[in-house]
Design a protein around this motif. Structure first.
Motif, PDB file in Angstrom:
ATOM      1  N   LYS A   1       0.811  -1.221   0.000  1.00  0.00           N
ATOM      2  CA  LYS A   1       0.000   0.000   0.000  1.00  0.00           C
ATOM      3  C   LYS A   1       0.841   1.266   0.000  1.00  0.00           C
ATOM      4  CE  LYS A   1      -4.376  -1.242   2.273  1.00  0.00           C
ATOM      5  NZ  LYS A   1      -5.265  -0.901   3.405  1.00  0.00           N
ATOM      6  N   TYR A   2       1.814   1.293   0.908  1.00  0.00           N
ATOM      7  CA  TYR A   2       2.581   2.518   1.121  1.00  0.00           C
ATOM      8  C   TYR A   2       4.032   2.309   0.720  1.00  0.00           C
ATOM      9  CZ  TYR A   2      -1.490   3.197   4.133  1.00  0.00           C
ATOM     10  OH  TYR A   2      -2.770   3.278   4.620  1.00  0.00           O
ATOM     11  N   LYS A   3       4.413   2.924  -0.390  1.00  0.00           N
ATOM     12  CA  LYS A   3       5.790   2.826  -0.840  1.00  0.00           C
ATOM     13  C   LYS A   3       6.668   3.763  -0.011  1.00  0.00           C
ATOM     14  CE  LYS A   3       4.311   1.632  -5.473  1.00  0.00           C
ATOM     15  NZ  LYS A   3       2.999   1.259  -4.939  1.00  0.00           N
ATOM     16  N   PRO A   4       7.943   3.429   0.200  1.00  0.00           N
ATOM     17  CA  PRO A   4       8.837   4.319   0.937  1.00  0.00           C
ATOM     18  C   PRO A   4       8.856   5.715   0.323  1.00  0.00           C
ATOM     19  CG  PRO A   4       9.879   2.194   0.590  1.00  0.00           C
ATOM     20  CD  PRO A   4       8.612   2.175  -0.207  1.00  0.00           C
ATOM     21  N   SER A   5       8.846   6.735   1.163  1.00  0.00           N
ATOM     22  CA  SER A   5       8.825   8.123   0.678  1.00  0.00           C
ATOM     23  C   SER A   5      10.025   8.404  -0.214  1.00  0.00           C
ATOM     24  CB  SER A   5       8.817   9.098   1.857  1.00  0.00           C
ATOM     25  OG  SER A   5       7.698   8.875   2.671  1.00  0.00           O
ATOM     26  N   ARG A   6      11.170   7.893   0.204  1.00  0.00           N
ATOM     27  CA  ARG A   6      12.383   8.023  -0.604  1.00  0.00           C
ATOM     28  C   ARG A   6      12.677   6.674  -1.233  1.00  0.00           C
ATOM     29  NH1 ARG A   6      16.464   8.702   3.383  1.00  0.00           N
ATOM     30  NH2 ARG A   6      17.942   9.103   1.716  1.00  0.00           N
ATOM     31  N   ALA A   7      12.909   6.698  -2.526  1.00  0.00           N
ATOM     32  CA  ALA A   7      13.147   5.439  -3.240  1.00  0.00           C
ATOM     33  C   ALA A   7      14.572   4.941  -2.991  1.00  0.00           C
ATOM     34  CB  ALA A   7      12.898   5.634  -4.727  1.00  0.00           C
ATOM     35  N   VAL A   8      14.896   4.753  -1.707  1.00  0.00           N
ATOM     36  CA  VAL A   8      16.218   4.245  -1.325  1.00  0.00           C
ATOM     37  C   VAL A   8      16.001   2.908  -0.627  1.00  0.00           C
ATOM     38  CG1 VAL A   8      18.327   4.681  -0.027  1.00  0.00           C
ATOM     39  CG2 VAL A   8      17.086   6.593  -1.043  1.00  0.00           C
ATOM     40  N   PHE A   9      16.372   1.826  -1.290  1.00  0.00           N
ATOM     41  CA  PHE A   9      16.049   0.497  -0.775  1.00  0.00           C
ATOM     42  C   PHE A   9      17.223  -0.179  -0.090  1.00  0.00           C
ATOM     43  CE2 PHE A   9      13.006   1.344  -4.162  1.00  0.00           C
ATOM     44  CZ  PHE A   9      11.809   1.027  -3.537  1.00  0.00           C
ATOM     45  N   ASN A  10      18.270   0.584   0.178  1.00  0.00           N
ATOM     46  CA  ASN A  10      19.425  -0.002   0.872  1.00  0.00           C
ATOM     47  C   ASN A  10      19.503   0.467   2.310  1.00  0.00           C
ATOM     48  OD1 ASN A  10      20.102   2.621   0.356  1.00  0.00           O
ATOM     49  ND2 ASN A  10      22.174   2.190  -0.398  1.00  0.00           N
TER      50      ASN A  10
ATOM     51  N   LYS B   1      13.372  -1.011   4.302  1.00  0.00           N
ATOM     52  CA  LYS B   1      13.168  -2.462   4.356  1.00  0.00           C
ATOM     53  C   LYS B   1      12.155  -2.826   5.430  1.00  0.00           C
ATOM     54  CE  LYS B   1      15.704  -6.824   4.691  1.00  0.00           C
ATOM     55  NZ  LYS B   1      17.037  -7.466   4.726  1.00  0.00           N
ATOM     56  N   THR B   2      12.242  -2.187   6.595  1.00  0.00           N
ATOM     57  CA  THR B   2      11.299  -2.456   7.684  1.00  0.00           C
ATOM     58  C   THR B   2       9.892  -2.078   7.286  1.00  0.00           C
ATOM     59  OG1 THR B   2      13.031  -2.065   9.330  1.00  0.00           O
ATOM     60  CG2 THR B   2      10.752  -1.935  10.084  1.00  0.00           C
ATOM     61  N   LEU B   3       9.728  -0.914   6.659  1.00  0.00           N
ATOM     62  CA  LEU B   3       8.407  -0.465   6.213  1.00  0.00           C
ATOM     63  C   LEU B   3       7.781  -1.460   5.245  1.00  0.00           C
ATOM     64  CD1 LEU B   3       6.213   1.748   6.101  1.00  0.00           C
ATOM     65  CD2 LEU B   3       7.504   2.805   4.238  1.00  0.00           C
ATOM     66  N   LEU B   4       8.583  -1.977   4.318  1.00  0.00           N
ATOM     67  CA  LEU B   4       8.078  -2.933   3.334  1.00  0.00           C
ATOM     68  C   LEU B   4       7.711  -4.272   3.973  1.00  0.00           C
ATOM     69  CD1 LEU B   4      10.557  -2.239   0.385  1.00  0.00           C
ATOM     70  CD2 LEU B   4       8.130  -1.649   0.472  1.00  0.00           C
ATOM     71  N   LEU B   5       8.569  -4.773   4.861  1.00  0.00           N
ATOM     72  CA  LEU B   5       8.318  -6.083   5.462  1.00  0.00           C
ATOM     73  C   LEU B   5       7.124  -6.063   6.414  1.00  0.00           C
ATOM     74  CD1 LEU B   5      11.903  -7.529   6.087  1.00  0.00           C
ATOM     75  CD2 LEU B   5      10.339  -7.919   4.180  1.00  0.00           C
ATOM     76  N   LEU B   6       6.910  -4.950   7.105  1.00  0.00           N
ATOM     77  CA  LEU B   6       5.712  -4.835   7.945  1.00  0.00           C
ATOM     78  C   LEU B   6       4.449  -4.930   7.087  1.00  0.00           C
ATOM     79  CD1 LEU B   6       6.613  -1.992  10.504  1.00  0.00           C
ATOM     80  CD2 LEU B   6       6.052  -4.368  11.048  1.00  0.00           C
ATOM     81  N   GLN B   7       4.471  -4.250   5.954  1.00  0.00           N
ATOM     82  CA  GLN B   7       3.295  -4.285   5.082  1.00  0.00           C
ATOM     83  C   GLN B   7       3.109  -5.653   4.421  1.00  0.00           C
ATOM     84  OE1 GLN B   7       2.409  -0.423   2.874  1.00  0.00           O
ATOM     85  NE2 GLN B   7       4.604  -0.218   3.238  1.00  0.00           N
TER      86      GLN B   7
END
Length: 232
Positions: A140-149, A154-160
């Motif tokens: 649903k919610y992509k990281p505000s900054r497109a920095v995946f390192n 990573k935490t925001l994505l895995l929680l979702q």
């Protein structure tokens, strides 16, 4: 912070005395260079410990976790009590206070939880960025900054992924378990911070988020998802 809340330490002098009973104190005289201690005389060690205590007290004061009266007596503050009760870092509570407000929505709550210092050990492995980018397209919610390192993204994505029950590779399952181990207490501490400020709506959202974490589903999903074996 924990010891001040427990009333074990009530002054800076208590802190210095308390440190003398630790293994750390024994090591100071055995390996002073490791601790940047130039000499091991009694006065030098006392001065070193006093500076450590001063720095720690100052840091906790800045985080509004304790108050120091007469430049000596220590007493716990509300935020310090919350941090102690949920066993989280005072600096994390400070992030919550400075970032959350009465208009916070679910997205911001998740982002702030993901910024917690407890997730610093969640590292992005070599080659994982592409996997995280593909997961970002499903949540649903992509990281505000497109920095995946970074651990925050990573935490925001895995929680979702947990809420949406998205299948993960084995390495990410391990990381997800590490995150979920502490995420529940972090969300509950956010509830306390929000309710302490009398912010009803975001506090209720945080409570719903804690239920979502336990049930591995979004609050907008069908209640039947709470039952075993139910799929879409």
């Amino acid at each position: 912070n924990v010891e001040v809340v427990a009333k074990t330490l009530e002054s800076k002098q208590d802190c210095v005395d308390w440190l003398t009973w630790t293994f750390f104190y024994r090591r100071l005289t055995q390996n002073p260079n490791f601790y940047n201690l130039t000499e091991i005389s009694g006065n030098a060690i006392n001065e070193y410990l006093s500076e450590l205590v001063e720095a720690a007290v100052e840091e906790l004061e800045k985080a509004n976790c304790l108050s120091c009266e007469n430049d000596l007596d220590l007493s716990p503050a509300n935020l310090g009590i919350i941090a102690s009760y949920y066993n989280i870092k005072p600096a994390t509570i400070d992030i919550f206070v400075k970032t959350l407000n009465d208009k916070s929505k679910t997205r911001q709550l998740l982002e702030v939880i993901s910024m917690s210092l407890e997730f610093e050990r969640v590292q992005v492995r070599h080659g994982e960025e592409d996997i995280l980018k593909s997961l970002a397209a499903e949540v649903k919610y992509k990281p505000s900054r497109a920095v995946f390192n970074e651990p925050t993204a990573k935490t925001l994505l895995l929680l979702q992924c947990h809420f949406s029950r998205i299948p993960l590779p084995s390495d990410l399952i391990f990381d997800s378990e590490l995150i979920l181990d502490v995420a529940y207490n972090l969300i509950l501490s956010a509830v306390d911070v929000l309710s302490s400020n009398c912010w009803l709506k975001p506090a209720l959202m945080a409570m719903q988020l804690s239920q979502s974490l336990v049930q591995a589903m979004w609050t907008t999903d069908s209640p039947f998802f709470q039952l075993p074996s139910f799929t879409t």
